[in-house]
Design a protein around this motif. Structure first.
Motif, mmCIF file in Angstrom:
data_model
loop_
_atom_site.group_PDB
_atom_site.id
_atom_site.type_symbol
_atom_site.label_atom_id
_atom_site.label_comp_id
_atom_site.label_asym_id
_atom_site.label_seq_id
_atom_site.Cartn_x
_atom_site.Cartn_y
_atom_site.Cartn_z
ATOM 1 N N TRP A 185 0.837 -1.205 0.000
ATOM 2 C CA TRP A 185 0.000 0.000 0.000
ATOM 3 C C TRP A 185 0.869 1.251 0.000
ATOM 4 O O TRP A 185 0.599 2.203 -0.734
ATOM 5 C CB TRP A 185 -0.938 0.008 1.208
ATOM 6 C CG TRP A 185 -1.907 1.160 1.171
ATOM 7 C CD1 TRP A 185 -2.991 1.286 0.357
ATOM 8 C CD2 TRP A 185 -1.853 2.366 1.950
ATOM 9 N NE1 TRP A 185 -3.637 2.500 0.584
ATOM 10 C CE2 TRP A 185 -2.948 3.173 1.559
ATOM 11 C CE3 TRP A 185 -0.989 2.823 2.940
ATOM 12 C CZ2 TRP A 185 -3.201 4.424 2.129
ATOM 13 C CZ3 TRP A 185 -1.241 4.070 3.510
ATOM 14 C CH2 TRP A 185 -2.340 4.855 3.094
ATOM 15 N N GLN A 188 2.209 2.459 -3.334
ATOM 16 C CA GLN A 188 1.309 3.167 -4.257
ATOM 17 C C GLN A 188 1.541 4.669 -4.261
ATOM 18 O O GLN A 188 1.190 5.353 -5.222
ATOM 19 C CB GLN A 188 -0.152 2.902 -3.883
ATOM 20 C CG GLN A 188 -0.619 1.479 -4.069
ATOM 21 C CD GLN A 188 -2.095 1.346 -3.782
ATOM 22 O OE1 GLN A 188 -2.905 2.147 -4.242
ATOM 23 N NE2 GLN A 188 -2.453 0.334 -3.008
ATOM 24 N N SER A 209 -10.644 1.591 -5.631
ATOM 25 C CA SER A 209 -9.380 1.508 -6.372
ATOM 26 C C SER A 209 -9.285 2.611 -7.413
ATOM 27 O O SER A 209 -10.299 3.070 -7.951
ATOM 28 C CB SER A 209 -9.256 0.147 -7.064
ATOM 29 O OG SER A 209 -9.298 -0.904 -6.117
ATOM 30 N N ASP A 222 -5.298 4.309 -3.702
ATOM 31 C CA ASP A 222 -6.367 3.407 -3.268
ATOM 32 C C ASP A 222 -6.608 3.526 -1.760
ATOM 33 O O ASP A 222 -5.658 3.575 -0.972
ATOM 34 C CB ASP A 222 -6.008 1.948 -3.558
ATOM 35 C CG ASP A 222 -5.904 1.658 -5.049
ATOM 36 O OD1 ASP A 222 -6.290 2.519 -5.850
ATOM 37 O OD2 ASP A 222 -5.428 0.561 -5.388
#
Length: 259
Positions: A185, A188, A209, A222
């Motif tokens: 995560w 990202q 998303s 996200d």
């Protein structure tokens, strides 16, 4: 033969045992405090190094930090570096609780749920071998679902591109909001843009998303599955600390060479 089972003797033995245990625990706490403080400092520096993407470099945490990172203090009002505060002794979180060194935030201003904002903030400059600015690591914090999340966001030298994000302290639900620690995560965030053409913060955590075909995908991350309030908390802290009340004036000055 003396009776050793009297209430008086039982109480005396119990009190003596309590006193001995208290002394042992207190002594251990005092003796271990320097080691605990050293470990906390190492963890703090490790997270700065991780946010800056320097974890893979050779050397100890102290060696990497000393050779690659310079600590400075910024006046958040002016967006300028200041020498009025010694970065080696400055405790930013203590300053935030001191009315003489911080400001009270109104309900509209306090989107990150931190109540007060310190006047000065530490920033960590990552330089290359030529002494040029490579990455800037900013301390950030904000309330999630159960706790205040403390972390670092790394911004590239352009003052507008995210280079990394990490959290080093929080009490969010493991497996849900606790996924702010999940490497996939956090990855990202790398390369995401912060400010739009209008100069306002566009970077945000969305529900669901990100659609890669969305022209604004470069500003979106996200949301955490099953952790809506933690995701909102991260979104709020990003908006606050990269906005007008946070580091936006400093980043603007940095881009323009006026910091």
């Amino acid at each position: 033969m003396a009776n050793n089972d009297t209430i008086k003797k039982t109480i005396t033995v119990t009190l003596a045992l309590c006193i001995v245990c208290s002394v042992v625990v207190s002594t251990a706490a005092v003796l271990l405090r320097p080691m605990q403080q050293m470990n906390q400092e190492l963890d703090f520096k490790s997270n700065i190094i991780a946010a800056a993407g320097l974890s893979g470099e050779e050397g100890s945490v102290e060696e990497i930090f000393e050779s690659r990172i310079k600590t400075r203090v910024v006046d958040l009002e002016s967006g300028q570096f200041t020498d009025e505060v010694d970065p080696d002794s400055y405790d930013q979180w203590k300053a935030a609780k001191d009315p003489s060194r911080s400001m009270d935030l109104s309900g509209d201003e306090d989107i990150a749920g931190i109540s007060r904002r310190e006047r000065y903030a530490e920033v960590f400059l990552v330089e290359n071998e030529q002494g040029e600015l490579q990455t800037l690591v900013l301390p950030v914090r904000g309330y999630g679902l159960w706790s205040t999340l403390y972390g670092f966001m790394a911004i590239e030298a352009d003052g507008n591109t995210v280079a990394g994000l990490t959290f080093y302290e929080h009490a969010e639900t493991p497996g849900l909001g606790g996924e702010v620690d999940n490497p996939s995560w956090k990855a990202q965030w790398d390369g995401k843009k912060v400010y739009g053409d209008d100069g306002e913060v566009q970077l945000s955590v969305i529900k669901g998303s990100v659609d890669s075909s969305d022209p604004n995908a470069q500003y979106k991350v996200d949301g955490l599955s099953g952790a809506t309030l933690t995701s909102k908390g991260v979104d709020n802290l990003v908006e606050f600390w990269l906005g007008d009340m946070g580091f936006k004036p400093f980043l603007k000055n940095l881009r323009e060479g006026e910091a």
